[in-house]
Design a protein around this motif. Structure first.
Motif, PDB file in Angstrom:
ATOM      1  N   UNK A 122      10.844   2.766  11.415  1.00 35.51           N
ATOM      2  CA  UNK A 122       9.750   3.738  11.399  1.00 35.51           C
ATOM      3  C   UNK A 122       9.901   4.651  10.179  1.00 35.51           C
ATOM      4  N   UNK A 123       8.955   4.576   9.262  1.00 31.45           N
ATOM      5  CA  UNK A 123       9.026   5.333   8.011  1.00 31.45           C
ATOM      6  C   UNK A 123       8.094   6.532   8.064  1.00 31.45           C
ATOM      7  N   UNK A 124       8.617   7.754   7.963  1.00 29.28           N
ATOM      8  CA  UNK A 124       7.765   8.955   8.033  1.00 29.28           C
ATOM      9  C   UNK A 124       6.976   9.160   6.745  1.00 29.28           C
ATOM     10  N   UNK A 125       5.657   9.328   6.889  1.00 31.62           N
ATOM     11  CA  UNK A 125       4.787   9.538   5.726  1.00 31.62           C
ATOM     12  C   UNK A 125       4.057  10.880   5.820  1.00 31.62           C
ATOM     13  N   UNK A 126       3.485  11.198   6.960  1.00 24.25           N
ATOM     14  CA  UNK A 126       2.833  12.487   7.183  1.00 24.25           C
ATOM     15  C   UNK A 126       3.611  13.219   8.266  1.00 24.25           C
ATOM     16  N   UNK A 127       3.919  14.494   8.040  1.00 21.93           N
ATOM     17  CA  UNK A 127       4.801  15.246   8.929  1.00 21.93           C
ATOM     18  C   UNK A 127       4.126  16.508   9.420  1.00 21.93           C
ATOM     19  N   UNK A 128       4.338  16.808  10.675  1.00 20.19           N
ATOM     20  CA  UNK A 128       3.867  18.068  11.228  1.00 20.19           C
ATOM     21  C   UNK A 128       4.742  19.193  10.691  1.00 20.19           C
ATOM     22  N   UNK A 129       4.129  20.208  10.151  1.00 22.31           N
ATOM     23  CA  UNK A 129       4.872  21.282   9.496  1.00 22.31           C
ATOM     24  C   UNK A 129       5.903  21.907  10.420  1.00 22.31           C
ATOM     25  N   UNK A 154       0.817  -1.214   0.000  1.00 20.96           N
ATOM     26  CA  UNK A 154       0.000   0.000   0.000  1.00 20.96           C
ATOM     27  C   UNK A 154       0.853   1.267   0.000  1.00 20.96           C
ATOM     28  N   UNK A 155       2.072   1.208   0.528  1.00 21.20           N
ATOM     29  CA  UNK A 155       2.942   2.387   0.449  1.00 21.20           C
ATOM     30  C   UNK A 155       3.389   2.600  -0.991  1.00 21.20           C
ATOM     31  N   UNK A 156       3.707   1.528  -1.677  1.00 14.59           N
ATOM     32  CA  UNK A 156       4.047   1.644  -3.092  1.00 14.59           C
ATOM     33  C   UNK A 156       2.857   2.212  -3.879  1.00 14.59           C
ATOM     34  N   UNK A 157       1.665   1.733  -3.549  1.00  9.48           N
ATOM     35  CA  UNK A 157       0.478   2.238  -4.234  1.00  9.48           C
ATOM     36  C   UNK A 157       0.258   3.713  -3.933  1.00  9.48           C
ATOM     37  N   UNK A 158       0.468   4.111  -2.674  1.00  8.78           N
ATOM     38  CA  UNK A 158       0.279   5.502  -2.284  1.00  8.78           C
ATOM     39  C   UNK A 158       1.165   6.417  -3.116  1.00  8.78           C
ATOM     40  N   UNK A 159       2.451   6.081  -3.192  1.00  7.19           N
ATOM     41  CA  UNK A 159       3.381   6.918  -3.942  1.00  7.19           C
ATOM     42  C   UNK A 159       3.203   6.779  -5.453  1.00  7.19           C
ATOM     43  N   UNK A 160       2.567   5.692  -5.904  1.00  6.14           N
ATOM     44  CA  UNK A 160       2.264   5.552  -7.330  1.00  6.14           C
ATOM     45  C   UNK A 160       1.101   6.461  -7.739  1.00  6.14           C
ATOM     46  N   UNK A 161       0.320   6.930  -6.756  1.00  4.77           N
ATOM     47  CA  UNK A 161      -0.753   7.877  -7.031  1.00  4.77           C
ATOM     48  C   UNK A 161      -0.226   9.303  -6.942  1.00  4.77           C
ATOM     49  N   UNK A 162       0.415   9.623  -5.814  1.00  5.87           N
ATOM     50  CA  UNK A 162       1.001  10.948  -5.621  1.00  5.87           C
ATOM     51  C   UNK A 162       2.335  10.816  -4.902  1.00  5.87           C
ATOM     52  N   UNK A 163       3.359  11.427  -5.467  1.00  5.03           N
ATOM     53  CA  UNK A 163       4.679  11.445  -4.830  1.00  5.03           C
ATOM     54  C   UNK A 163       4.735  12.617  -3.839  1.00  5.03           C
ATOM     55  N   UNK A 164       3.836  12.560  -2.854  1.00  6.81           N
ATOM     56  CA  UNK A 164       3.803  13.614  -1.850  1.00  6.81           C
ATOM     57  C   UNK A 164       3.279  14.928  -2.404  1.00  6.81           C
ATOM     58  N   UNK A 165       3.699  16.016  -1.776  1.00 10.72           N
ATOM     59  CA  UNK A 165       3.243  17.339  -2.168  1.00 10.72           C
ATOM     60  C   UNK A 165       4.425  18.293  -2.259  1.00 10.72           C
ATOM     61  N   UNK A 166       4.207  19.384  -2.957  1.00  8.88           N
ATOM     62  CA  UNK A 166       5.277  20.358  -3.181  1.00  8.88           C
ATOM     63  C   UNK A 166       5.042  21.612  -2.355  1.00  8.88           C
ATOM     64  N   UNK A 167       6.121  22.171  -1.843  1.00 11.60           N
ATOM     65  CA  UNK A 167       6.130  23.501  -1.216  1.00 11.60           C
ATOM     66  C   UNK A 167       5.089  23.650  -0.111  1.00 11.60           C
ATOM     67  N   UNK A 168       5.030  22.667   0.791  1.00 14.07           N
ATOM     68  CA  UNK A 168       4.029  22.728   1.850  1.00 14.07           C
ATOM     69  C   UNK A 168       4.494  23.536   3.055  1.00 14.07           C
ATOM     70  N   UNK A 169       5.717  23.286   3.520  1.00 17.23           N
ATOM     71  CA  UNK A 169       6.186  23.963   4.726  1.00 17.23           C
ATOM     72  C   UNK A 169       6.604  25.391   4.391  1.00 17.23           C
ATOM     73  N   UNK A 170       6.474  26.359   5.305  1.00 18.46           N
ATOM     74  CA  UNK A 170       6.109  26.203   6.722  1.00 18.46           C
ATOM     75  C   UNK A 170       4.626  26.375   7.013  1.00 18.46           C
ATOM     76  N   UNK A 171       3.767  26.369   6.015  1.00 20.59           N
ATOM     77  CA  UNK A 171       2.377  26.765   6.256  1.00 20.59           C
ATOM     78  C   UNK A 171       1.420  25.614   6.490  1.00 20.59           C
ATOM     79  N   UNK A 172       1.909  24.401   6.481  1.00 11.87           N
ATOM     80  CA  UNK A 172       1.008  23.280   6.676  1.00 11.87           C
ATOM     81  C   UNK A 172       1.031  22.356   5.480  1.00 11.87           C
TER      82      UNK A 172
END
Length: 219
Positions: A123-130, A48-66
């Protein structure tokens, strides 16, 4: 909720409540990029992690605003590996005595489900607190009472760790439900004009940890 359904539902909610935020989601990661990630961390990744990243390779330019996922930053392959490597360096550079002091206050909910460590290679980080070193991610090296692939909270301020959900799909389905029920809201607008998301009851990591502690893993 499967991952394709989550993104269809959640992106539709974003477009209605926080216009422009969904545009920060990247396209898919390549299989070669995920293979290199797997080789570097030295553990087989859940499908499911492979599937997650096959849909979206995370997000761009999120920090420091969330970030896009309830205010948490969705880490792509490169960002997740960079965070993982930083913690790996900390483990390598910290004496046994100092590491013992860091793990002193570690706790697992349920007992024995999670290693009572300050940091662990599995422990693999997937969602991070800004702008903070706190995460929701996959635990590939659980305690004797846990299951590989469970989602846990961990990081600099997360001594008390809980099994948040049995899978990322379960966690993301819960977040989508919270969003649709009005529990995730726009808390402010950042300088570029993008809405900043937050949970009504505070830090999303704390919210899901408390819920998991009181009623068991989220589904």
């Amino acid at each position: 909720m499967n991952l394709d359904a989550f993104f269809a539902t959640y992106r539709g909610w974003l477009q209605g409540v926080a216009p422009g935020v969904d545009a920060t989601l990247r396209g898919p990661a390549t299989e070669a990029e995920v293979d290199r990630y797997e080789e570097t961390v030295g553990a087989e990744l859940p499908a499911e992690l492979r599937q997650l990243w096959a849909i979206h390779d995370g997000e761009a330019e999120a920090e420091p605003s969330g970030g896009t996922i309830g205010g948490l930053v969705f880490l792509g392959v490169a960002e997740s590996l960079r965070e993982w490597a930083d913690w790996s360096s900390l483990r390598d550079e910290t004496s046994d005595e100092d590491m013992q002091a860091l793990r002193m206050f570690s706790a697992s909910v349920p007992a024995d489900a999670i290693q009572q460590e300050y940091t662990a290679a599995g422990w693999l980080p997937i969602l991070k607190e800004s702008m903070e070193g706190n995460y929701l991610g996959l635990d590939l090296a659980p305690g004797p009472g846990g299951q590989p692939g469970q989602v846990i909270n961990f990081g600099r301020d997360e001594d008390r760790k809980a099994v948040i959900s049995r899978s990322m799909s379960d966690l993301l389905g819960f977040i989508a439900s919270e969003a649709q029920q009005g529990e995730i809201v726009v808390s402010s607008v950042e300088p570029r004009g993008l809405p900043v998301l937050a949970h009504r009851r505070g830090r999303l990591i704390s919210v899901v940890r408390r819920l998991a502690e009181s009623r068991g893993p989220l589904a």
